[in-house]
Design a protein around this motif. Structure first.
Motif, short mmCIF file in Angstrom:
data_model
loop_
_atom_site.label_atom_id
_atom_site.label_comp_id
_atom_site.label_asym_id
_atom_site.label_seq_id
_atom_site.Cartn_x
_atom_site.Cartn_y
_atom_site.Cartn_z
N GLU A 3 -25.24 -26.29 -2.32
CA GLU A 3 -24.56 -26.49 -3.60
C GLU A 3 -23.78 -25.25 -4.02
N ALA A 4 -24.32 -24.06 -3.70
CA ALA A 4 -23.61 -22.82 -4.03
C ALA A 4 -22.32 -22.70 -3.21
N PHE A 5 -22.37 -23.06 -1.94
CA PHE A 5 -21.14 -23.04 -1.13
C PHE A 5 -20.14 -24.08 -1.63
N ASP A 6 -20.64 -25.23 -2.11
CA ASP A 6 -19.73 -26.27 -2.61
C ASP A 6 -18.98 -25.81 -3.85
N ILE A 7 -19.69 -25.16 -4.77
CA ILE A 7 -19.08 -24.83 -6.06
C ILE A 7 -18.25 -23.56 -6.01
N THR A 8 -18.44 -22.72 -4.99
CA THR A 8 -17.66 -21.48 -4.90
C THR A 8 -16.47 -21.70 -3.97
N PRO A 9 -15.31 -21.20 -4.34
CA PRO A 9 -14.11 -21.40 -3.50
C PRO A 9 -14.18 -20.57 -2.22
N VAL A 10 -13.55 -21.09 -1.19
CA VAL A 10 -13.52 -20.41 0.11
C VAL A 10 -12.85 -19.06 -0.01
N THR A 11 -11.88 -18.96 -0.91
CA THR A 11 -11.13 -17.71 -1.04
C THR A 11 -11.95 -16.58 -1.65
N LEU A 12 -13.09 -16.94 -2.30
CA LEU A 12 -13.86 -15.91 -2.98
C LEU A 12 -15.21 -15.63 -2.34
N VAL A 13 -15.82 -16.62 -1.69
CA VAL A 13 -17.18 -16.46 -1.15
C VAL A 13 -17.19 -16.83 0.32
N ASP A 14 -17.52 -15.83 1.15
CA ASP A 14 -17.70 -16.07 2.59
C ASP A 14 -19.17 -16.21 2.96
N GLY A 15 -20.02 -15.57 2.17
CA GLY A 15 -21.45 -15.60 2.50
C GLY A 15 -22.31 -15.58 1.25
N ILE A 16 -23.54 -16.01 1.43
CA ILE A 16 -24.50 -16.05 0.32
C ILE A 16 -25.80 -15.41 0.79
N VAL A 17 -26.32 -14.50 -0.04
CA VAL A 17 -27.64 -13.93 0.18
C VAL A 17 -28.61 -14.66 -0.75
N PHE A 18 -29.64 -15.26 -0.18
CA PHE A 18 -30.64 -16.01 -0.96
C PHE A 18 -31.99 -15.34 -0.83
N ASN A 19 -32.58 -14.99 -1.98
CA ASN A 19 -33.94 -14.46 -2.02
C ASN A 19 -34.78 -15.39 -2.89
N GLY A 20 -35.76 -16.03 -2.28
CA GLY A 20 -36.60 -16.98 -3.00
C GLY A 20 -37.96 -16.40 -3.33
N TYR A 21 -38.25 -16.27 -4.61
CA TYR A 21 -39.52 -15.74 -5.08
C TYR A 21 -40.35 -16.87 -5.70
N ILE A 47 -38.87 -16.36 0.96
CA ILE A 47 -37.74 -16.67 1.86
C ILE A 47 -36.58 -15.76 1.52
N SER A 48 -35.96 -15.19 2.55
CA SER A 48 -34.78 -14.36 2.37
C SER A 48 -33.83 -14.64 3.53
N THR A 49 -32.57 -14.92 3.18
CA THR A 49 -31.60 -15.22 4.24
C THR A 49 -30.21 -14.83 3.80
N HIS A 50 -29.36 -14.55 4.78
CA HIS A 50 -27.94 -14.28 4.56
C HIS A 50 -27.17 -15.29 5.39
N ALA A 51 -26.53 -16.25 4.71
CA ALA A 51 -25.82 -17.33 5.41
C ALA A 51 -24.32 -17.20 5.19
N THR A 52 -23.55 -17.33 6.26
CA THR A 52 -22.09 -17.37 6.12
C THR A 52 -21.65 -18.81 5.94
N ARG A 53 -20.47 -18.96 5.34
CA ARG A 53 -19.96 -20.31 5.09
C ARG A 53 -19.74 -21.07 6.40
N ASP A 54 -19.19 -20.39 7.40
CA ASP A 54 -18.89 -21.07 8.67
C ASP A 54 -20.17 -21.52 9.36
N SER A 55 -21.18 -20.65 9.41
CA SER A 55 -22.41 -21.03 10.09
C SER A 55 -23.14 -22.14 9.34
N PHE A 56 -23.11 -22.09 8.01
CA PHE A 56 -23.81 -23.11 7.23
C PHE A 56 -23.13 -24.47 7.35
#
Length: 494
Positions: A248-266, A283-292
């Motif tokens: 959902e975070a990749f969906d709502i963020t434009p490609v021009t502004l976000v290439d990757g997301i760091v997620f830390n789940g507590y 859980i902790s991960t760094h996902a790129t838009r292309d790989s996701f």
């Protein structure tokens, strides 16, 4: 001429006549007496017979009355027997009716309990289904908001962009009990979004498989779920939450502004050993838009845990249900703070230096060295436009660590309550886990009470600071306060 009787003969004749008359009279009297006696006897007999008849009548009436009483008693007994039999029949009917009603109630209760068991079991199944379909039920309309998010960034900057993303993600519909709180930060130079997410607690996973009606006990009994299955379900759940949030975070963020997301789940919980609050990173991960984009989230055979570990190279707790923490794949980003070059203040100090004689920048660097020796990573910010932040410290421990805002007050008088309020405001603005006010002087009761209510503010007064510098830096210092605070002694600062 007849012979005249002699006087004797006349007397005798008269006597005889009188005697005969007397005899006749006697006989008449006797006759009368006998008649009277006969009559009296007859009357007596009649009286006796009358009395006998009366007695007989009395006896008859008595017998009749007795018979009537006996008949009445017999009738009453028959009636009583009939009533008793009727009562017994009614009682038997009542018992049979009560037994029938009880049997009917048991049958209806059994039906209700069976229905309740089925209903509760179905609720458990639906809850599990909701957990399993968490990815499929994600919002599919957030992509339409990405253009608006880009416009906000261009018009108002990164903070407004993050706020717009948060508002969009808040519209996503989660099953009850699964939506967690979260915060985000954006690094425009790296085109990276950092998300810190509050994962669901362990109790969101049903601890029972279902419910079963026990007819012998007339109870609905839960069927406990195996502990291993609960732990696996919880691990799958937090993995699905992670993948859904990333999608959902990749969906709502434009490609021009976000290439990757760091997620830390507590997850917020209580330490079973101490009872104190803890917040381990699971859980902790760094996902790129292309790989996701290569992940088919709607595929039923997708294993979310394998996806995170094997494909996204996420750090996942091996035992999330037991709150075993992991280290983040990316440390907390401190790029939004501007830092000056470090200086070794301790090396240039004389023996027993006076803290009030230090320059402000020297005092700030001294506090940095103190924090580093305690075990934290520390940086000192620039003196201009520091938003009330004198220093930034970071503890990378995944359980008790986080960002710490430091204010250093080289004062000779009391530090006012407004300084503690300002520190709390900066902590909220920077999403800091802790704030520390370090001063060479002291604070009042109102400041200490406020810090205690806040729960995340630590106050280090002069005499405590002096002790810490000696313990951690081996530096024996003086604090030349013109006036001793209440309850202080000269030895505390000399």
């Amino acid at each position: 001429m007849a012979k005249r009787k002699s006087l004797f003969a006349q007397l005798y004749a008269a006597h005889k006549k009188a005697k005969l008359e007397q005899e006749r009279t006697r006989r008449q009297y006797e006759v009368e007496e006998r008649r009277l006696a006969a009559r009296l006897e007859r009357e007596a007999e009649q009286q006796r017979r009358a009395e006998e008849r009366v007695e007989q009548e009395r006896l008859k009436r008595k017998q009749l009355a007795q018979r009537e009483r006996e008949q009445a008693a017999a009738k009453a007994k028959r009636l009583s027997d009939q009533q008793e039999k009727a009562r017994q029949r009614q009682a038997a009917n009542d018992v049979r009716e009560l037994q029938r009603q009880q049997a009917e109630e048991r049958r209806l209760l059994g039906q209700r309990q069976v229905a309740e068991a089925e209903h509760r079991t179905e609720a458990v199944r639906q809850q599990l289904t909701a957990l399993e379909r968490l990815l499929e039920s994600r919002s599919r309309e957030l992509a339409s908001r990405s253009r608006r998010a880009e416009e906000v960034f261009n018009a108002q900057g990164p903070d407004a962009f993050v706020a717009a993303v948060q508002r969009g993600l808040a519209t996503s519909d989660y099953p009850e009990g699964l939506r967690g709180s979260w915060a985000a930060m954006y690094r425009p130079e790296a085109r990276e979004l950092l998300i810190e997410y509050e994962l669901p607690r362990q109790d969101v996973v049903p601890a029972v498989v279902g419910y079963r009606y026990m007819k012998s006990k007339s109870l609905v009994q839960p069927e406990p779920r195996k502990e291993a299955e609960i732990k696996k379900l919880y691990g799958d759940l937090i993995a699905r939450v992670t993948l859904r949030t990333l999608a959902e975070a990749f969906d709502i963020t434009p490609v021009t502004l976000v290439d990757g997301i760091v997620f830390n789940g507590y997850v917020s919980a209580k330490d079973r050993a101490t009872g104190k609050p803890i917040r381990p990173l699971l859980i902790s991960t760094h996902a790129t838009r292309d790989s996701f984009a290569e992940i088919v989230l709607d595929e039923r055979e997708l294993d979310p845990v394998v996806c995170l570990r094997g494909y996204l190279n996420a750090v996942v707790s091996p035992h999330p249900y037991d709150l075993e923490a992991v280290r983040p794949v990316v440390q907390f980003d401190l790029s939004k703070y501007k830092f000056v070059e470090e200086m070794d203040v301790v090396a240039g100090l004389d023996n027993r230096p006076d803290l009030l004689a230090l320059k402000p920048v020297e005092f700030e660097h001294l506090i940095r060295q103190l924090f580093e020796n305690i075990g934290m990573k520390s940086w000192v910010t620039q003196a201009s436009r520091d938003e009330g932040v004198d220093a930034v410290a970071y503890n990378d421990d995944p359980i008790v660590g986080g960002l710490c805002i430091v204010q250093a007050k080289r004062y000779s008088k009391i530090v006012g309550l407004e300084a503690v309020h300002a520190l709390a405001g900066v902590m909220e603005d920077k999403h800091a886990a802790k704030g520390v006010l370090v001063t060479t002087s002291w604070v009042g009761k109102a400041s200490r009470d406020f810090a205690a209510r806040n729960g995340r503010i630590e106050i280090i007064e002069g005499r405590h600071l002096k002790h810490m510098l000696l313990e951690h830096l081996g530096l024996d210092t003086l604090i030349s306060l013109p006036k001793l605070p209440p309850d202080w002694e000269q030895a505390d600062i000399a």
